[in-house]
Design a protein around this motif. Structure first.
Motif, PDB file in Angstrom:
ATOM      1  N   GLU A   1       0.848  -1.192   0.000  1.00  0.00           N
ATOM      2  CA  GLU A   1       0.000   0.000   0.000  1.00  0.00           C
ATOM      3  C   GLU A   1       0.880   1.236   0.000  1.00  0.00           C
ATOM      4  O   GLU A   1       1.967   1.239   0.575  1.00  0.00           O
ATOM      5  N   ARG A   2       0.394   2.284  -0.640  1.00  0.00           N
ATOM      6  CA  ARG A   2       1.092   3.568  -0.655  1.00  0.00           C
ATOM      7  C   ARG A   2       0.112   4.639  -0.219  1.00  0.00           C
ATOM      8  O   ARG A   2      -0.988   4.742  -0.754  1.00  0.00           O
ATOM      9  N   ARG A   3       0.488   5.432   0.764  1.00  0.00           N
ATOM     10  CA  ARG A   3      -0.369   6.518   1.245  1.00  0.00           C
ATOM     11  C   ARG A   3       0.363   7.842   1.100  1.00  0.00           C
ATOM     12  O   ARG A   3       1.552   7.945   1.355  1.00  0.00           O
ATOM     13  N   HIS A   4      -0.390   8.850   0.698  1.00  0.00           N
ATOM     14  CA  HIS A   4       0.168  10.193   0.548  1.00  0.00           C
ATOM     15  C   HIS A   4      -0.202  11.017   1.774  1.00  0.00           C
ATOM     16  O   HIS A   4      -1.327  10.963   2.252  1.00  0.00           O
ATOM     17  N   ARG A   5       0.738  11.801   2.250  1.00  0.00           N
ATOM     18  CA  ARG A   5       0.523  12.706   3.385  1.00  0.00           C
ATOM     19  C   ARG A   5       0.645  14.134   2.853  1.00  0.00           C
ATOM     20  O   ARG A   5       1.619  14.485   2.209  1.00  0.00           O
TER      21      ARG A   5
ATOM     22  N   SER B   1       4.018   7.338   2.509  1.00  0.00           N
ATOM     23  CA  SER B   1       4.226   6.191   3.384  1.00  0.00           C
ATOM     24  C   SER B   1       4.032   4.927   2.569  1.00  0.00           C
ATOM     25  O   SER B   1       3.027   4.770   1.882  1.00  0.00           O
TER      26      SER B   1
END
Length: 117
Positions: free
Chosen positions: A45-49, A63
């Protein structure tokens, strides 16, 4: 920091343990392999902050949620993405994460479920 790189935090999925941060010049997609400190991981999974700055939201950091893996040897590049397993089998999932429906952990060689596509 290079102009096209963002701070990327690498997080081990099952324990939510941060492995550290790195600046990458490429954007790993889920399913890609990622080498970090001598270990190979699969990006799950890839999450943007984002950060509010001057009245606008800007991408602040990424992340990556990863899982430790052994890199499979039976991979093939098809249309710009990697596929695990024998792509000539009818049951191949054509996925970077899963080999096939009937034998997901493999190996494909001498699999009793093999059917040519």
């Amino acid at each position: 920091m290079e102009p096209n790189s963002l701070p990327t935090e690498v997080i081990l999925t099952h324990s939510c343990q941060s492995l550290g941060s790195v600046c990458l010049d490429w954007t790993p997609q889920p399913g890609h392999y990622f080498n970090w400190q001598g270990q190979t991981y699969t990006v799950l999974e890839r999450r943007h902050r984002y950060q509010l700055k001057s009245g606008r939201y800007r991408l602040h950091k990424i992340s990556l949620y990863v899982q430790s893996v052994e890199r499979p040897e039976d991979t093939t590049l098809i249309n710009g993405h990697w596929v695990i397993g024998d792509v000539n089998c009818r049951f191949n999932a054509h996925s970077e994460l899963m080999r096939c429906a009937v034998n997901p952990s493999g190996p494909c060689q001498d699999c009793r479920f093999f059917e040519p596509s």
